[in-house]
Design an enzyme around this catalytic site. Structure first.
Site, PDB file in Angstrom:
ATOM      1  N   LYS A   8       3.981  11.779 -11.032  1.00 37.54           N
ATOM      2  CA  LYS A   8       3.205  11.049 -12.049  1.00 37.54           C
ATOM      3  C   LYS A   8       3.817   9.433 -12.248  1.00 37.54           C
ATOM      4  O   LYS A   8       5.046   9.634 -12.716  1.00 37.54           O
ATOM      5  CB  LYS A   8       3.067  11.866 -13.346  1.00 37.54           C
ATOM      6  CG  LYS A   8       1.807  12.919 -13.318  1.00 37.54           C
ATOM      7  CD  LYS A   8       1.615  13.332 -14.788  1.00 37.54           C
ATOM      8  CE  LYS A   8       0.603  14.372 -14.750  1.00 37.54           C
ATOM      9  NZ  LYS A   8       0.174  14.998 -16.119  1.00 37.54           N
ATOM     10  N   GLU A  22      -3.322  18.021 -11.735  1.00 40.05           N
ATOM     11  CA  GLU A  22      -3.506  18.576 -12.757  1.00 40.05           C
ATOM     12  C   GLU A  22      -5.165  18.960 -12.927  1.00 40.05           C
ATOM     13  O   GLU A  22      -5.896  18.386 -13.960  1.00 40.05           O
ATOM     14  CB  GLU A  22      -3.331  17.584 -13.927  1.00 40.05           C
ATOM     15  CG  GLU A  22      -2.840  18.120 -15.239  1.00 40.05           C
ATOM     16  CD  GLU A  22      -2.522  17.242 -16.205  1.00 40.05           C
ATOM     17  OE1 GLU A  22      -1.228  16.788 -15.942  1.00 40.05           O
ATOM     18  OE2 GLU A  22      -2.997  17.188 -17.442  1.00 40.05           O
ATOM     19  N   ARG A  77       0.762  -1.142  -0.039  1.00 41.33           N
ATOM     20  CA  ARG A  77       0.140   0.081   0.052  1.00 41.33           C
ATOM     21  C   ARG A  77       0.786   1.354  -0.031  1.00 41.33           C
ATOM     22  O   ARG A  77       0.085   2.208   0.290  1.00 41.33           O
ATOM     23  CB  ARG A  77      -0.901   0.042   1.099  1.00 41.33           C
ATOM     24  CG  ARG A  77      -1.827  -1.115   1.152  1.00 41.33           C
ATOM     25  CD  ARG A  77      -3.168  -0.806   1.864  1.00 41.33           C
ATOM     26  NE  ARG A  77      -4.203  -1.605   1.742  1.00 41.33           N
ATOM     27  CZ  ARG A  77      -4.481  -2.857   2.504  1.00 41.33           C
ATOM     28  NH1 ARG A  77      -3.518  -2.855   3.601  1.00 41.33           N
ATOM     29  NH2 ARG A  77      -5.286  -3.705   2.222  1.00 41.33           N
TER      30      ARG A  77
HETATM   31  N1  GLY Z   1       4.659  15.639 -17.644  1.00 38.14           N
HETATM   32  C1  GLY Z   1       3.790  16.313 -17.405  1.00 38.14           C
HETATM   33  C2  GLY Z   1       3.478  16.297 -15.991  1.00 38.14           C
HETATM   34  O1  GLY Z   1       4.219  16.129 -15.100  1.00 38.14           O
HETATM   35  O2  GLY Z   1       2.377  16.995 -15.768  1.00 38.14           O
END
Ligand code: GLY
Length: 373
Positions: A144, A238, A122
């Site tokens: 990411k 994002e 986890r």
């Molecule tokens: N490579 C784009 C980002 O990390 O948002």
């Protein structure tokens, strides 16, 4: 010559250390984060041959032992089979909740290992040691992580921030000119999207960077990482401005799909061409001056980079098909394609308000400039 960029995410803050020779001192840097002197390293076969011994010695200097797994090099490693191999290997190595996993490699390894760390027990901590320019300035920072699905790139993954990033700029010396310039596509993107002074600096210093000037390399990586850190701290997942980092990516993803994600077009090369097309589109929409796309293209060309569709070998589909490929991008929201456009070099913004016929005309003209087969 060393620089440190702090990423002040609440509860998950970390440092990105940038400079030459960090592999040799990796143990000292990582020591504060380990509760027992043993780490598991995942890398790829190419990077293992070049840098694994240096990392082993750097860790041993601080009394840290390592076990390692080398996966095949290349984008096809970012898949379920190699992912489960990595996770099962980490379990076999008895990696515990408090241990640290190290990703040593380019974007593929960083993304896959970060994702493995995010699900193992986890979630365990991981350290990114990016060995490509692209990974140093982009994929190793910001959390990411993930792998590709048959349906598209990066569709399976998680946000999982690293505990530490060690960007050793000396390892960039082992990159081919093509790999270096592909990573440079992401560096110059930062100037284009948010820092006109950085773009001007790159116009002057880009050739020094390419020819190995270490001071210039450290400065370029540090400025890029600082911009990325600022954006990620403002919008980690994002929902807003992080999308600015996708300047050039909507065109790029269509071109990568059209070239079968093959060696014909590396991701950073597609980003550079995509940025040139995004500026062309911005200019046709009357958003930026006509000089801006010319200046972008002039710099990419001066660096010897792929700049135009004519720089991609082999045939490409027609403009309608490219537009269709663009609309399969994962950045489509409510069926609407979102673009990162620019008001000038250094001033990008996100919009869904782009007439398709203008995009089509940009693609048609870019394709018409290619030599006829
Ligand atoms: N490579 C784009 C980002 O990390 O948002």
């Amino acid at each position: 010559m060393e620089r440190i960029v702090h990423v002040p995410l609440e509860g998950r803050a970390y440092d990105v250390v940038i400079g030459p020779g960090l592999l040799q001192h990796a143990g000292q840097r990582i020591r504060p984060f380990v509760t027992r002197p043993r780490v598991a390293v995942i890398t790829d076969e190419t990077v293992a041959g070049l840098h694994l011994d240096a990392l082993r010695a750097g860790l041993a200097d601080a009394g840290i032992e390592m076990v390692s797994l080398a996966l095949p090099a290349g984008e096809s490693t970012k898949s379920w089979p190699q992912f489960s191999r990595a996770v099962e290997w980490l379990l076999e190595q008895k990696v515990e909740r408090n241990d640290v996993v190290i990703a040593l490699g380019g974007g593929v390894i960083g993304d896959l290992v970060g994702f493995a760390a995010s699900v193992l027990r986890r979630g365990v901590r991981f350290v990114q040691i990016p060995t490509s320019l692209l990974a140093q300035v982009d994929s190793s920072v910001g959390g990411k992580t993930g792998i590709n699905a048959p349906q598209g790139k990066n569709l399976i993954g998680a946000f999982h921030q690293p505990t530490l990033v060690l960007a050793d700029t000396a390892v960039l010396g082992t990159l081919s000119a093509r790999d270096f310039l592909a990573g440079y596509g992401e560096v110059v993107k930062y100037g284009m999207l948010g820092d006109a002074d950085f773009f001007s600096w790159l116009e002057e210093k880009g050739p020094d960077l390419a020819s190995g000037d270490m001071q210039a390399r450290v400065e370029a990586v540090a400025r890029s990482v600082q911009m990325k850190a600022d954006i990620v701290v403002e919008d980690e997942t994002e929902l807003g401005n992080r999308a600015l980092l996708n300047l050039g990516h909507t065109f790029c993803h269509a071109l990568e799909a059209a070239t079968g994600y093959s060696n014909r077009l590396m991701h950073g090369e597609g980003v550079a061409i995509g940025c040139a097309l995004a500026f062309e589109l911005s200019s046709r929409l009357g958003l930026c001056s006509q000089e801006d796309p010319s200046r972008v293209r002039a710099h990419l060309k001066a660096m010897g980079m792929k700049t135009d569709l004519s720089d991609i070998d082999g045939s490409l589909p027609d403009a309608e098909t490219l537009l269709e490929l663009m609309s399969q991008d994962k950045k489509v929201v409510d069926g609407q394609l979102r673009f990162v456009l620019a008001r000038s070099i250094g001033e990008a913004f996100v919009t869904a308000d782009v007439p398709q016929e203008v995009v089509l005309s940009v693609l048609q003209d870019a394709l018409a400039d290619r030599p006829q087969a």
